[in-house]
Design an enzyme around this catalytic site. Structure first.
Site, PDB file in Angstrom:
ATOM      1  N   TYR A 196      -3.215  -0.119  10.063  1.00 60.69           N
ATOM      2  CA  TYR A 196      -3.052  -0.483   8.638  1.00 60.69           C
ATOM      3  C   TYR A 196      -1.663  -0.101   8.141  1.00 60.69           C
ATOM      4  CZ  TYR A 196      -4.405  -0.641   3.666  1.00 60.69           C
ATOM      5  OH  TYR A 196      -4.492  -0.936   2.319  1.00 60.69           O
ATOM      6  N   SER A 203       0.854  -1.195   0.000  1.00 61.02           N
ATOM      7  CA  SER A 203       0.000   0.000   0.000  1.00 61.02           C
ATOM      8  C   SER A 203       0.882   1.235   0.000  1.00 61.02           C
ATOM      9  CB  SER A 203      -0.854   0.003   1.274  1.00 61.02           C
ATOM     10  OG  SER A 203      -1.364   1.308   1.547  1.00 61.02           O
TER      11      SER A 203
HETATM   12  P1  NAP Z   1     -11.706  -5.278  -0.286  1.00 61.47           P
HETATM   13  O1  NAP Z   1     -12.571  -4.838  -1.405  1.00 61.47           O
HETATM   14  O2  NAP Z   1     -12.088  -4.942   1.109  1.00 61.47           O
HETATM   15  O3  NAP Z   1     -11.431  -6.872  -0.388  1.00 61.47           O
HETATM   16  C1  NAP Z   1     -10.639  -7.465   0.595  1.00 61.47           C
HETATM   17  C2  NAP Z   1     -10.749  -8.950   0.383  1.00 61.47           C
HETATM   18  O4  NAP Z   1     -10.051  -9.608   1.445  1.00 61.47           O
HETATM   19  C3  NAP Z   1     -12.203  -9.420   0.449  1.00 61.47           C
HETATM   20  O5  NAP Z   1     -12.423 -10.423  -0.508  1.00 61.47           O
HETATM   21  C4  NAP Z   1     -12.279  -9.997   1.852  1.00 61.47           C
HETATM   22  O6  NAP Z   1     -13.216 -11.021   1.971  1.00 61.47           O
HETATM   23  C5  NAP Z   1     -10.899 -10.600   2.005  1.00 61.47           C
HETATM   24  N1  NAP Z   1     -10.581 -10.876   3.414  1.00 61.47           N
HETATM   25  C6  NAP Z   1     -10.604 -10.008   4.440  1.00 61.47           C
HETATM   26  N2  NAP Z   1     -10.276 -10.659   5.572  1.00 61.47           N
HETATM   27  C7  NAP Z   1     -10.055 -11.965   5.254  1.00 61.47           C
HETATM   28  C8  NAP Z   1      -9.683 -13.132   5.989  1.00 61.47           C
HETATM   29  N3  NAP Z   1      -9.477 -13.080   7.308  1.00 61.47           N
HETATM   30  N4  NAP Z   1      -9.548 -14.304   5.332  1.00 61.47           N
HETATM   31  C9  NAP Z   1      -9.799 -14.372   4.010  1.00 61.47           C
HETATM   32  N5  NAP Z   1     -10.145 -13.304   3.235  1.00 61.47           N
HETATM   33  C10 NAP Z   1     -10.268 -12.114   3.867  1.00 61.47           C
HETATM   34  O7  NAP Z   1     -10.264  -4.678  -0.486  1.00 61.47           O
HETATM   35  P2  NAP Z   1      -9.516  -4.182  -1.797  1.00 61.47           P
HETATM   36  O8  NAP Z   1      -9.660  -2.709  -1.898  1.00 61.47           O
HETATM   37  O9  NAP Z   1      -9.849  -5.055  -2.967  1.00 61.47           O
HETATM   38  O10 NAP Z   1      -8.037  -4.477  -1.303  1.00 61.47           O
HETATM   39  C11 NAP Z   1      -7.416  -5.714  -1.531  1.00 61.47           C
HETATM   40  C12 NAP Z   1      -6.010  -5.562  -0.991  1.00 61.47           C
HETATM   41  O11 NAP Z   1      -5.413  -4.380  -1.547  1.00 61.47           O
HETATM   42  C13 NAP Z   1      -5.980  -5.370   0.522  1.00 61.47           C
HETATM   43  O12 NAP Z   1      -4.836  -6.002   1.046  1.00 61.47           O
HETATM   44  C14 NAP Z   1      -5.844  -3.853   0.674  1.00 61.47           C
HETATM   45  O13 NAP Z   1      -5.224  -3.505   1.899  1.00 61.47           O
HETATM   46  C15 NAP Z   1      -4.962  -3.537  -0.493  1.00 61.47           C
HETATM   47  N6  NAP Z   1      -4.998  -2.151  -0.965  1.00 61.47           N
HETATM   48  C16 NAP Z   1      -6.173  -1.574  -1.325  1.00 61.47           C
HETATM   49  C17 NAP Z   1      -6.133  -0.258  -1.831  1.00 61.47           C
HETATM   50  C18 NAP Z   1      -7.369   0.472  -2.252  1.00 61.47           C
HETATM   51  O14 NAP Z   1      -7.263   1.697  -2.450  1.00 61.47           O
HETATM   52  N7  NAP Z   1      -8.496  -0.184  -2.410  1.00 61.47           N
HETATM   53  C19 NAP Z   1      -4.927   0.413  -1.970  1.00 61.47           C
HETATM   54  C20 NAP Z   1      -3.756  -0.231  -1.543  1.00 61.47           C
HETATM   55  C21 NAP Z   1      -3.806  -1.516  -1.071  1.00 61.47           C
HETATM   56  P3  NAP Z   1     -14.565 -10.682   2.788  1.00 61.47           P
HETATM   57  O15 NAP Z   1     -15.245  -9.613   2.003  1.00 61.47           O
HETATM   58  O16 NAP Z   1     -15.252 -11.994   2.833  1.00 61.47           O
HETATM   59  O17 NAP Z   1     -14.112 -10.177   4.130  1.00 61.47           O
HETATM   60  C1  GCO Z   2      -7.059   5.129   3.424  1.00 59.93           C
HETATM   61  C2  GCO Z   2      -7.151   4.208   2.239  1.00 59.93           C
HETATM   62  C3  GCO Z   2      -5.764   3.724   1.844  1.00 59.93           C
HETATM   63  C4  GCO Z   2      -5.860   2.822   0.659  1.00 59.93           C
HETATM   64  C5  GCO Z   2      -4.538   2.332   0.245  1.00 59.93           C
HETATM   65  C6  GCO Z   2      -3.644   3.409  -0.245  1.00 59.93           C
HETATM   66  O1  GCO Z   2      -7.951   5.080   4.282  1.00 59.93           O
HETATM   67  O2  GCO Z   2      -6.093   5.903   3.445  1.00 59.93           O
HETATM   68  O3  GCO Z   2      -7.994   3.105   2.519  1.00 59.93           O
HETATM   69  O4  GCO Z   2      -5.179   3.071   2.924  1.00 59.93           O
HETATM   70  O5  GCO Z   2      -6.644   1.717   0.963  1.00 59.93           O
HETATM   71  O6  GCO Z   2      -3.956   1.504   1.180  1.00 59.93           O
HETATM   72  O7  GCO Z   2      -2.529   2.801  -0.845  1.00 59.93           O
END
Ligand code: NAP
Ligand code: GCO
Length: 264
Positions: free
Chosen positions: A157, A144
Site C-alpha cells: 500500500y 495517503s
Molecule cells: P473503502 O471503504 O474500502 O472503499 C474503497 C472503494 O474502492 C470501494 O467502493 C471499492 O469497491 C472500490 N474498489 C476497490 N477495488 C476496485 C476495483 N478494482 N475497481 C473498482 N472499484 C474498486 O475505502 P475508503 O476508506 O473509502 O478509501 C477510499 C480511498 O481513500 C482509497 O484509495 C484508500 O486507499 C484511500 N485512503 C483511505 C484512508 C482511510 O483512512 N480510510 C486514508 C487515506 C487514503 P468494492 O467495495 O466493490 O470493492
Molecule cells: C493503515 C491504514 C492507513 C490509512 C490511510 C492513512 O493500515 O495504516 O489503513 O493506510 O488507510 O492510508 O492515510
C-alpha cells in the site's frame, strides 16, 4: 469572486459507492457537478444507486474494474457519449492488505499496486484526451499518509501510494500546458470500512491499541470522517485551484506535522 462552482461539470469518482469516494461525490454534486461512479461488482453498483438515491443525488453507475484497461476505455467512451466529457476525475478506488512484507505473497502485493497505482494511471490515461480537447481538466488522486510514511504490514500500500504521489506530479508536469491540474488528497486516518479493523473494540471493551495510537498522534485528537474531505475535494475540483498543480493536500488533522503526545 472566487469560483468554487462545478455547475455543468461531469465528475467521475472511481469506487464512489461508500466511504471517502461517496463523500467526495456528494460534495462535488452539492457544488453543481453531474456524478458518475463505478464499482467492480454489480452488487456494489446497485448499493451505490441506493446510497445516492437516499442522499437525493442523481448519479450514473458503471460496473467496471478499474484495473481492466479495455473496460475503463469502454466506460469512459460511454460516459462521454451519454453524460458528457469528463471534467473532473477522482481516482478514489483502492484497497489495502495488511500483511508483514516477508509473509506477503507476490500476488497480493501486485493486486494492491494494480488497484492503487496502475488503475489511476489507466483511468487518467483514458480521460486526459477528452480533457485536452475540452481545454481543461481536474484530476484528483486519493493518496495517503502512506505516500509519505511507512508502517508495519502495509508495504504494498505504501509503495503504491508513494508511487501515486509521483504519478500525480508527473501528470501535472506532462499535461499542465493543456490546463489540466492533477493534485492529490492525502487523507489521514479516516473512519471508513477500510480502517474498521483498526478501530475494533477489544474483548475487554477497550479501544483497539492502534485506535489509541492514532488518537495520540493526531493533534485534532480524533479520527477523520469522510466529510472532512468534502471541502478540499471541491477546492481541487474547482476553478479556485487553477494554479495549484502537482500538490498533495494532506487532510490529516495535523498528524504529519506532529511527533505525538507523550504517553501518560
Ligand atoms: P473503502 O471503504 O474500502 O472503499 C474503497 C472503494 O474502492 C470501494 O467502493 C471499492 O469497491 C472500490 N474498489 C476497490 N477495488 C476496485 C476495483 N478494482 N475497481 C473498482 N472499484 C474498486 O475505502 P475508503 O476508506 O473509502 O478509501 C477510499 C480511498 O481513500 C482509497 O484509495 C484508500 O486507499 C484511500 N485512503 C483511505 C484512508 C482511510 O483512512 N480510510 C486514508 C487515506 C487514503 P468494492 O467495495 O466493490 O470493492
Ligand atoms: C493503515 C491504514 C492507513 C490509512 C490511510 C492513512 O493500515 O495504516 O489503513 O493506510 O488507510 O492510508 O492515510
Amino acid at each position: 469572486m472566487v469560483n468554487f462552482s462545478l455547475e455543468g461539470k461531469v465528475a467521475l469518482v472511481t469506487g464512489g459507492v461508500y466511504g471517502i469516494g461517496f463523500a467526495i461525490a456528494t460534495a462535488l454534486y452539492q457544488a453543481g457537478a453531474k456524478i458518475v461512479f463505478n464499482s467492480n461488482t454489480q452488487e456494489f453498483v446497485d448499493m451505490g444507486y441506493e446510497n445516492y438515491k437516499k442522499a437525493g443525488i442523481e448519479a450514473k453507475g458503471y460496473l467496471c474494474d478499474v484495473t481492466d484497461e479495455e473496460a475503463v476505455k469502454a466506460m469512459v467512451a460511454d460516459i462521454e457519449a451519454t453524460v458528457g466529457t469528463i471534467d473532473i476525475l477522482v481516482n478514489n478506488a483502492g484497497i489495502i492488505k495488511r500483511i508483514p512484507m516477508t509473509e506477503m505473497n507476490v500476488k497480493d502485493f501486485r493486486q494492491v499496486v494494480d488497484i492503487d497505482l496502475v488503475a489511476p494511471f489507466i483511468v487518467a490515461k483514458a480521460v486526459i484526451p477528452g480533457m485536452i480537447k475540452k481545454g481543461h481538466g481536474k484530476i484528483i488522486n486519493i493518496c495517503s499518509m502512506m505516500s509519505e510514511l511507512g508502517r508495519e504490514t502495509v508495504s504494498a500500500y505504501a509503495a503504491a501510494k508513494g508511487g501515486l504521489k509521483m504519478l500525480t506530479r508527473n501528470i501535472c508536469s506532462e499535461y499542465g500546458e493543456h490546463n489540466i491540474q492533477c493534485n492529490g488528497i492525502g487523507p489521514g486516518y479516516i473512519a471508513t470500512p477500510q480502517t474498521a479493523p483498526l478501530r475494533e473494540i477489544q474483548p475487554d471493551g477497550s479501544r483497539h491499541p492502534f485506535d489509541q495510537f492514532i488518537i495520540s498522534k493526531t493533534p485534532a485528537g480524533r479520527w477523520g470522517t469522510p466529510e472532512d474531505l468534502m471541502g478540499p475535494a471541491v477546492f481541487l475540483a474547482s476553478d479556485a485551484s487553477d494554479f495549484v498543480n502537482g500538490h498533495v493536500l494532506y487532510v490529516d488533522g495535523g498528524i504529519l506535522a506532529y511527533i505525538g503526545k507523550q504517553p501518560q
